[in-house]
Design a protein around this motif. Structure first.
Motif, PDB file in Angstrom:
ATOM      1  N   ILE A 277      86.891   8.799 -42.453  1.00 28.99           N
ATOM      2  CA  ILE A 277      85.489   8.520 -42.166  1.00 28.99           C
ATOM      3  C   ILE A 277      84.678   8.392 -43.445  1.00 28.99           C
ATOM      4  N   VAL A 278      85.098   9.096 -44.497  1.00 27.15           N
ATOM      5  CA  VAL A 278      84.383   9.008 -45.773  1.00 27.15           C
ATOM      6  C   VAL A 278      84.495   7.600 -46.351  1.00 27.15           C
ATOM      7  N   VAL A 279      85.694   7.014 -46.247  1.00 24.96           N
ATOM      8  CA  VAL A 279      85.900   5.656 -46.763  1.00 24.96           C
ATOM      9  C   VAL A 279      85.055   4.659 -45.982  1.00 24.96           C
ATOM     10  N   LEU A 280      85.037   4.800 -44.658  1.00 23.96           N
ATOM     11  CA  LEU A 280      84.243   3.891 -43.838  1.00 23.96           C
ATOM     12  C   LEU A 280      82.748   4.030 -44.141  1.00 23.96           C
ATOM     13  N   TYR A 282      81.403   5.115 -46.974  1.00 20.27           N
ATOM     14  CA  TYR A 282      81.169   4.592 -48.323  1.00 20.27           C
ATOM     15  C   TYR A 282      81.109   3.066 -48.310  1.00 20.27           C
ATOM     16  N   GLY A 283      82.072   2.448 -47.631  1.00 20.68           N
ATOM     17  CA  GLY A 283      82.114   0.991 -47.599  1.00 20.68           C
ATOM     18  C   GLY A 283      80.948   0.386 -46.844  1.00 20.68           C
ATOM     19  N   SER A 284      80.600   0.942 -45.681  1.00 24.57           N
ATOM     20  CA  SER A 284      79.499   0.392 -44.892  1.00 24.57           C
ATOM     21  C   SER A 284      78.160   0.579 -45.601  1.00 24.57           C
ATOM     22  N   THR A 285      77.981   1.727 -46.270  1.00 26.07           N
ATOM     23  CA  THR A 285      76.735   1.946 -47.005  1.00 26.07           C
ATOM     24  C   THR A 285      76.578   0.941 -48.135  1.00 26.07           C
ATOM     25  N   HIS A 286      77.647   0.754 -48.891  1.00 21.72           N
ATOM     26  CA  HIS A 286      77.602  -0.235 -49.977  1.00 21.72           C
ATOM     27  C   HIS A 286      77.329  -1.635 -49.436  1.00 21.72           C
ATOM     28  N   TYR A 287      77.907  -1.948 -48.296  1.00 25.85           N
ATOM     29  CA  TYR A 287      77.750  -3.277 -47.693  1.00 25.85           C
ATOM     30  C   TYR A 287      76.288  -3.529 -47.303  1.00 25.85           C
ATOM     31  N   PHE A 288      75.681  -2.589 -46.600  1.00 21.01           N
ATOM     32  CA  PHE A 288      74.313  -2.794 -46.130  1.00 21.01           C
ATOM     33  C   PHE A 288      73.292  -2.677 -47.266  1.00 21.01           C
ATOM     34  N   ILE A 289      73.598  -1.879 -48.276  1.00 18.42           N
ATOM     35  CA  ILE A 289      72.718  -1.822 -49.445  1.00 18.42           C
ATOM     36  C   ILE A 289      72.736  -3.163 -50.168  1.00 18.42           C
ATOM     37  N   ARG A 290      73.899  -3.805 -50.220  1.00 23.77           N
ATOM     38  CA  ARG A 290      73.996  -5.116 -50.858  1.00 23.77           C
ATOM     39  C   ARG A 290      73.158  -6.146 -50.098  1.00 23.77           C
ATOM     40  N   LEU A 291      73.218  -6.111 -48.775  1.00 20.29           N
ATOM     41  CA  LEU A 291      72.396  -7.028 -47.981  1.00 20.29           C
ATOM     42  C   LEU A 291      70.906  -6.747 -48.182  1.00 20.29           C
TER      43      LEU A 291
END
Length: 378
Positions: A277-280, A282-291
């Protein structure tokens, strides 16, 4: 609100370390180039352009070997890193022209900023609080993405081969180069928007003084001065935007490739793998911050054009004279539009269209995955 000088100082020095610019911010907030900074940036640019392809290839081969993502299309990683390298290469190649444009804008902005305290006018940043929030939110998103790119190499520490760790670290540092360059475009537009707010506030202050009478010669000269500043700011903005046009286009393609491929990889991790869950998170947060970061850039372009094209309803309620009529006629016919290489306007509508493109391309990529997944090995 005034942008803290220490924040700009940190940013300019980080950009100089990366070789994104040869400008450095000195005492008083002024940008300056020296032979040392130009030589350092040139040498570093050549080193990055020659070595990044090797490091990217090594990183891609490692990702294919360890199979981070189950049943993924192998050449998706190659497409992503190819687009990233094109963005990095153009950012470094166009550095010299961007530095010249930034110096011109900086001189004009500092000229207007020196007028504010001397004339006792409320600063433009206080006229509209949205600029304050926008500045800090954008700073947070850029800082977060840079830190994520740098810290993501920690996932490689479990590997006994330190060369992989070094390669990944260098690649991730290089991926922040377009982000830092685009952030300087945002800061320049932010300053320009503040200058337009200053001109509008100064004009309204002048019109309040002549509401019931014909202006004096000094006041007419002040109106002509505001007119010339407005025109000069508009010409500088268009010239600056043309310099950054192709970089904005490459950044859009890079953001599109990042969003599509990371959405594809994220779906694979959720559906076909038991990812922590930590990986998910981390990845989703980075993704939406980029958007969000890209949205803020488009929003800033929208605000700049709105401040330049703002209506002067309160001005028309006072005493009317021919000089004021000429200025308002000029202001209503000199609309500012920020085009990217003549292809599209940068605004919030453009960002919403980008979201639709991401959705369409992600669905298309998933269709290829369903057809070709039997050829891939877990």
């Amino acid at each position: 609100m005034v942008a803290p000088h220490w924040i700009l100082w940190l940013y300019e020095n980080y950009a100089l370390v990366l070789g994104v610019t040869s400008n450095r911010r000195i005492y008083g907030g002024r940008l300056r180039q020296t032979c040392l900074t130009r030589s350092y940036a040139l040498i570093l640019n050549i080193v990055v352009l020659l070595t990044v392809p090797y490091f990217m290839w090594t990183t891609m081969e490692y990702m294919n070997t360890v199979r981070w993502f189950p049943n993924r299309i192998p050449y998706a990683t190659h497409i992503f890193y190819s687009v990233c390298y094109v963005a990095i290469a153009y950012t470094l190649i166009s550095r010299n022209s961007r530095d010249k444009a930034l110096l011109e804008v900086d001189i004009l902005v500092r000229r207007l900023k020196r007028l504010k305290p001397r004339e006792g006018i409320v600063s433009a940043e206080r006229i509209n609080g949205s600029l304050s929030y926008l500045f800090y939110i954008k700073l947070i998103t850029v800082t977060y993405m840079c830190m994520c790119n740098i810290s993501s190499c920690l996932m490689m520490l479990t590997d006994s081969n330190l060369d992989i760790v070094y390669c990944t670290f260098f690649v991730n540092i290089s991926l922040t180069i377009p982000l830092v360059a685009i952030y300087r475009y945002f800061l320049a537009l932010w300053d320009i928007a503040c200058c337009y707010q200053y001109i509008k506030g100064k004009l309204e202050h002048l019109m309040n003084c002549v509401r019931n009478r014909y202006p004096t010669q000094v006041e007419l000269e002040e109106l002509h001065r505001l007119w010339s500043l407005h025109a000069l700011l508009g010409r500088s903005t268009l010239k600056f935007n043309r310099t950054y046009g192709l970089l904005m286009l490459t950044a859009r393609f890079e953001n599109l490739a990042f969003s599509v491929l990371n959405c594809y990889w994220g779906i694979l991790l959720i559906v076909t793998a038991e990812a922590p869950i930590v990986v998910l998170f981390y990845g989703s947060t980075h993704y939406f911050i980029r958007l969000l970061d890209f949205f803020l850039l488009n929003f800033m372009c929208d605000l700049t054009t709105q401040y330049q094209n703002c209506a002067y309803h309160s001005v028309s309620e006072g005493y009317w004279f021919k000089e004021l009529n000429a200025y308002l006629l000029y202001a209503s016919t000199s609309k500012l539009n920020l085009w990217v290489c003549g292809l599209y306007k940068v605004n919030r509508k453009c960002w919403y269209q980008l979201l639709l493109s991401i959705l369409n391309l992600t669905i298309l990529l998933l269709q290829f995955h369903l057809v070709l997944k039997k050829k891939f090995i877990l």
